[in-house]
Motif scaffolding. Structure first.
Motif, PDB file in Angstrom:
ATOM      1  N   ARG A 155      19.862  -3.019 -14.777  1.00  0.00           N
ATOM      2  CA  ARG A 155      18.745  -2.108 -14.497  1.00  0.00           C
ATOM      3  C   ARG A 155      17.720  -2.254 -15.617  1.00  0.00           C
ATOM      4  N   LEU A 156      16.519  -1.754 -15.380  1.00  0.00           N
ATOM      5  CA  LEU A 156      15.489  -1.722 -16.415  1.00  0.00           C
ATOM      6  C   LEU A 156      15.660  -0.451 -17.237  1.00  0.00           C
ATOM      7  N   VAL A 157      15.535  -0.571 -18.540  1.00  0.00           N
ATOM      8  CA  VAL A 157      15.646   0.575 -19.436  1.00  0.00           C
ATOM      9  C   VAL A 157      14.286   0.823 -20.081  1.00  0.00           C
ATOM     10  N   VAL A 158      13.850   2.074 -20.028  1.00  0.00           N
ATOM     11  CA  VAL A 158      12.570   2.480 -20.593  1.00  0.00           C
ATOM     12  C   VAL A 158      12.827   3.495 -21.695  1.00  0.00           C
ATOM     13  N   ALA A 159      12.221   3.297 -22.861  1.00  0.00           N
ATOM     14  CA  ALA A 159      12.231   4.312 -23.916  1.00  0.00           C
ATOM     15  C   ALA A 159      10.925   5.086 -23.802  1.00  0.00           C
ATOM     16  N   ALA A 160      11.025   6.379 -23.525  1.00  0.00           N
ATOM     17  CA  ALA A 160       9.847   7.225 -23.335  1.00  0.00           C
ATOM     18  C   ALA A 160       9.699   8.138 -24.542  1.00  0.00           C
ATOM     19  N   LEU A 161       8.707   7.852 -25.383  1.00  0.00           N
ATOM     20  CA  LEU A 161       8.526   8.564 -26.637  1.00  0.00           C
ATOM     21  C   LEU A 161       7.460   9.641 -26.484  1.00  0.00           C
ATOM     22  N   GLY A 162       7.932  10.878 -26.309  1.00  0.00           N
ATOM     23  CA  GLY A 162       7.003  12.006 -26.283  1.00  0.00           C
ATOM     24  C   GLY A 162       6.637  12.469 -27.672  1.00  0.00           C
ATOM     25  N   LEU A 184      15.824   1.857 -32.024  1.00  0.00           N
ATOM     26  CA  LEU A 184      16.486   2.248 -30.781  1.00  0.00           C
ATOM     27  C   LEU A 184      15.526   2.113 -29.610  1.00  0.00           C
ATOM     28  N   ALA A 185      14.290   2.552 -29.792  1.00  0.00           N
ATOM     29  CA  ALA A 185      13.294   2.425 -28.729  1.00  0.00           C
ATOM     30  C   ALA A 185      13.028   0.958 -28.399  1.00  0.00           C
ATOM     31  N   LEU A 186      12.970   0.106 -29.423  1.00  0.00           N
ATOM     32  CA  LEU A 186      12.658  -1.306 -29.191  1.00  0.00           C
ATOM     33  C   LEU A 186      13.761  -2.043 -28.448  1.00  0.00           C
ATOM     34  N   ALA A 187      14.959  -1.454 -28.378  1.00  0.00           N
ATOM     35  CA  ALA A 187      16.044  -2.079 -27.621  1.00  0.00           C
ATOM     36  C   ALA A 187      15.804  -2.009 -26.118  1.00  0.00           C
ATOM     37  N   ALA A 188      14.921  -1.107 -25.686  1.00  0.00           N
ATOM     38  CA  ALA A 188      14.632  -0.950 -24.263  1.00  0.00           C
ATOM     39  C   ALA A 188      13.731  -2.070 -23.769  1.00  0.00           C
ATOM     40  N   ASP A 189      13.647  -2.208 -22.451  1.00  0.00           N
ATOM     41  CA  ASP A 189      12.785  -3.225 -21.852  1.00  0.00           C
ATOM     42  C   ASP A 189      11.314  -2.855 -21.956  1.00  0.00           C
ATOM     43  N   GLU A 190      11.023  -1.569 -21.854  1.00  0.00           N
ATOM     44  CA  GLU A 190       9.660  -1.095 -22.022  1.00  0.00           C
ATOM     45  C   GLU A 190       9.666   0.131 -22.926  1.00  0.00           C
ATOM     46  N   VAL A 191       8.590   0.292 -23.693  1.00  0.00           N
ATOM     47  CA  VAL A 191       8.406   1.452 -24.558  1.00  0.00           C
ATOM     48  C   VAL A 191       7.117   2.138 -24.140  1.00  0.00           C
ATOM     49  N   TRP A 192       7.234   3.397 -23.734  1.00  0.00           N
ATOM     50  CA  TRP A 192       6.069   4.201 -23.362  1.00  0.00           C
ATOM     51  C   TRP A 192       5.890   5.292 -24.406  1.00  0.00           C
ATOM     52  N   CYS A 193       4.686   5.435 -24.924  1.00  0.00           N
ATOM     53  CA  CYS A 193       4.406   6.414 -25.963  1.00  0.00           C
ATOM     54  C   CYS A 193       3.315   7.379 -25.515  1.00  0.00           C
ATOM     55  N   ARG A 194       3.555   8.654 -25.737  1.00  0.00           N
ATOM     56  CA  ARG A 194       2.436   9.591 -25.606  1.00  0.00           C
ATOM     57  C   ARG A 194       1.383   9.205 -26.633  1.00  0.00           C
ATOM     58  N   SER A 195       0.125   9.418 -26.300  1.00  0.00           N
ATOM     59  CA  SER A 195      -0.968   8.905 -27.125  1.00  0.00           C
ATOM     60  C   SER A 195      -0.962   9.447 -28.550  1.00  0.00           C
ATOM     61  N   GLY A 196      -0.315  10.585 -28.796  1.00  0.00           N
ATOM     62  CA  GLY A 196      -0.287  11.147 -30.147  1.00  0.00           C
ATOM     63  C   GLY A 196       0.884  10.710 -30.991  1.00  0.00           C
ATOM     64  N   VAL A 197       1.709   9.803 -30.487  1.00  0.00           N
ATOM     65  CA  VAL A 197       2.920   9.398 -31.194  1.00  0.00           C
ATOM     66  C   VAL A 197       2.589   8.531 -32.409  1.00  0.00           C
ATOM     67  N   VAL A 198       3.388   8.700 -33.454  1.00  0.00           N
ATOM     68  CA  VAL A 198       3.308   7.844 -34.643  1.00  0.00           C
ATOM     69  C   VAL A 198       4.658   7.166 -34.830  1.00  0.00           C
ATOM     70  N   LEU A 199       4.626   5.842 -35.043  1.00  0.00           N
ATOM     71  CA  LEU A 199       5.851   5.071 -35.283  1.00  0.00           C
ATOM     72  C   LEU A 199       5.909   4.639 -36.744  1.00  0.00           C
ATOM     73  N   ASN A 200       7.111   4.672 -37.304  1.00  0.00           N
ATOM     74  CA  ASN A 200       7.346   4.137 -38.641  1.00  0.00           C
ATOM     75  C   ASN A 200       8.481   3.120 -38.540  1.00  0.00           C
ATOM     76  N   PRO A 201       8.172   1.868 -38.148  1.00  0.00           N
ATOM     77  CA  PRO A 201       9.215   0.864 -37.912  1.00  0.00           C
ATOM     78  C   PRO A 201       9.630   0.152 -39.199  1.00  0.00           C
ATOM     79  N   HIS A 202      10.241   0.900 -40.103  1.00  0.00           N
ATOM     80  CA  HIS A 202      10.640   0.321 -41.387  1.00  0.00           C
ATOM     81  C   HIS A 202      11.727   1.186 -42.018  1.00  0.00           C
TER      82      HIS A 202
END
Length: 612
Positions: free
Chosen positions: A392-399, A409-427
């Motif tokens: 199946r397809l896996v989507v990470a939905a970041l509210g 963890l989010a990047l392990a999904a097939d797609e990443v959807w972010c609410r426009s106000g989200v901030v990521l710190n990938p480090h």
């Protein structure tokens, strides 16, 4: 324009202002207002065109605001002044509030207004509101104020009304469990959920209570503890009951500051005889599909289905995922994968997606190294399950925001959807860790090796829009925090019913088999964990001091160099809106260009406080 952010901490709002001003082409640096440091010298060193204070607990010295333009971001509408503004809005049950950007003057919050934006106040915790509706309003107001300042043609407007209100002290937050209604108890708890907590008596001692959720079924004598659930305790009110997820002990002079912990962890043996007549029962949440019964209680993890898509939602305080939470979420994930769906969505709630391993629980453990090791392995088990889901397809939905292991963890999904106000710190660097969660596989796969190195070394926040451009995310969703869940359902059911869904699943499976033959996931895990184990079990490793300082909220002696440096200025992470494909990044198989996706098409888009 060169902008200097002055803040008491590089918190979520300061991070978002930093990231979005860079997105708009400004050069941005940060100076933290620390005791014993000179802001005047820092300002003289930077020579900024404009100073903005997104979150400041101290006063800007007169020699700064009298000689340079200084804008203060106040989490209250025009006329509201003084500390505890947002606390009061939540505790008083306001339905509307706002953010004001004003000129710094002698009297706190009394300066001329550069911009003000109103917002709704849903019935959520203060910290959730702060990262959601308040942050959205703040960014709108900040960007408008910066635009007005840059034009040179705008005159800020004086405040004609208003008066300062005092700090909201514990005597004004006190709960009377014998007479206060559930509604009042929840307002008080929500108004203090992150800081400072609500001081209260419990099992013969005094604690700070953090967070609160309604319980619609359990009842007992007012003030009585009724049950536990997933680390939280249920306590009876005058007309119902509430769940309290976290506690913090009172500080004792001469000893390190106590750590905020899951309530059952904090109380420990106090939940057993002789402190209680009998151990509290563990009251499990009603199972998914229980209908109204489930709606009347609280659960950290939930699952439902609609239109061929499954939705595994979860929400942990502070986005922290302890060993136990990881294992419960993994069990729920495996159950969700047994269902006949073609799309599985992870997340989808408002506020934090995940910030990785639980540093507080680790700090409080009898053996911090062993708990660190158990926690990172539990996170890896969860991420591995996502990566190896090929039916199946896996989507990470970041509210909400995600950091370190939570971002991976989010990047392990097939797609990443972010609410426009989200901030990521990938480090992971700010916690002195190499990192795991298969990041050495997923991050370069999405952004390319060079960008992966830059992101992990710079250790800077990334906005949702920049994340899409980089390839960290596939879609931004411009909506209010409370609307994200419904939008996610519509998008996921559309994806599940799309003609190309099955072809994408087949292509995904083939891609995973090819990658496994090239370099097995086990090799990535073994290599990452070898570095992590070396750090965890080295008592001299910086990780231990950094973790301790973070969970005990110890201020740094000075602004970290990576924040004081100027970043941005005319480009977004080294490439403007028309930047071409990132060298070394492999396109993702079977991902068609989707209408409504913010950012680049498929040919260019292949697959918070520090946390871990």
């Amino acid at each position: 324009m060169q902008v200097l952010l002055i803040a008491s901490a590089f918190n979520s709002l300061t991070q978002r202002v930093h990231a979005e001003l860079r997105d708009h082409g400004h050069q941005v640096a940060v100076e933290l207002a620390m005791p014993g440091t000179s802001l005047t010298l820092a300002v003289d060193r930077h020579q900024p065109d404009l100073i903005i204070a997104p979150m400041l607990r101290t006063v800007i010295p007169k020699e700064i605001w009298s000689s340079r333009p200084c804008l203060i971001v106040h989490p209250g509408p025009v006329g509201d002044r003084g500390p505890s503004s947002l606390d009061r809005a939540v505790q008083e049950g306001r339905s509307r509030w706002g953010v004001t950007v004003l000129q710094a003057v002698e009297e706190m919050d009394a300066g001329d207004v550069w911009a003000s934006v109103e917002c709704a106040v849903p019935q959520v915790a203060k910290s959730d509101l702060y990262r959601g509706e308040i942050a959205d309003a703040a960014l709108e107001a900040v960007l408008l104020a910066v635009e007005r300042f840059a034009s040179g043609a705008y005159t800020p407007q004086p405040q004609l009304t208003g008066h300062a209100r005092p700090y909201l002290r514990q005597e004004h937050r006190r709960i009377d469990w014998h007479s206060d209604s559930t509604e009042r108890v929840l307002r008080v708890l929500r108004a203090a959920d992150s800081q400072p907590g609500v001081r209260d008596e419990l099992l013969g001692g005094e604690w700070y209570l953090h967070g609160g959720y309604p319980e619609g079924r359990l009842r007992g004598r007012p003030g009585e503890l009724l049950a536990t659930r997933a680390g939280a305790i249920c306590r009876a009110t005058a007309d119902g009951a509430v769940w309290i997820p976290e506690l913090r002990a009172l500080r004792v002079p001469g000893v390190p500051a106590p750590v905020k912990l899951p309530a059952t962890v904090a109380l420990g043996d106090l939940l057993r005889p002789p402190h209680l007549p009998r151990p509290l029962p563990e009251d499990a949440a009603p199972p998914p599909g229980a209908g109204a019964g489930r709606d009347r209680t609280w659960s950290e993890i939930d699952y439902r289905e609609e239109g061929g898509a499954g939705f595994l939602t979860f929400s942990f305080p502070g986005g922290a995922m302890s060993t136990e939470r990881c294992r419960r979420l993994l069990d729920a994930y495996r159950t969700a994968c047994s269902r006949p769906t073609s799309v599985l969505v992870l997340g989808g709630r408002r506020d934090f997606f995940s910030n990785g391993i639980h540093l507080g629980v680790i700090e409080a453990a009898a053996d911090a190294a062993e708990e660190s090791w158990a926690n990172i392995n539990a996170m890896d088990d969860l991420v591995e399950a996502v990566l190896t889901t090929t039916d199946r397809l896996v989507v990470a939905a970041l509210g909400g925001n995600a950091a370190a292991g939570g971002a991976m963890l989010a990047l392990a999904a097939d797609e990443v959807w972010c609410r426009s106000g989200v901030v990521l710190n990938p480090h992971y660097r700010l916690m002195g860790l190499y990192g795991s969660e298969y990041w050495t596989y997923t991050l370069p796969r999405r952004v390319g090796a060079a960008a992966a190195t830059r992101l992990t070394r710079e250790a800077l926040p990334v906005s949702a829009a920049a994340a899409v451009q980089l390839g960290l995310a596939d879609r931004t969703v411009a909506c209010a925090p409370g609307a994200f869940a419904d939008v996610t359902v519509r998008l996921a059911t559309r994806l599940a019913g799309s003609p190309g869904a099955q072809a994408r699943i087949a292509a995904k499976k083939a891609r995973r088999e090819l990658d496994e033959a090239t370099r097995p996931l086990a090799v990535y895990r073994e290599t990452e964990l070898a570095r992590m184990r070396e750090t965890f079990f080295d008592p001299e490793a910086p990780y231990h001091a950094l973790r301790r300082a973070f969970v005990r909220k110890e201020s740094p002696a000075a602004t970290p160099p990576h924040l004081a440096r100027v970043h941005g200025g005319g480009s977004r992470h080294g490439g403007g809106p028309d930047a071409g494909p990132v060298p070394g990044r492999r396109p993702r198989v079977g991902s068609p260009d989707r209408p409504g996706v913010t950012g680049l098409g498929v040919h260019d888009c292949a697959p918070g406080p520090p946390a871990c």
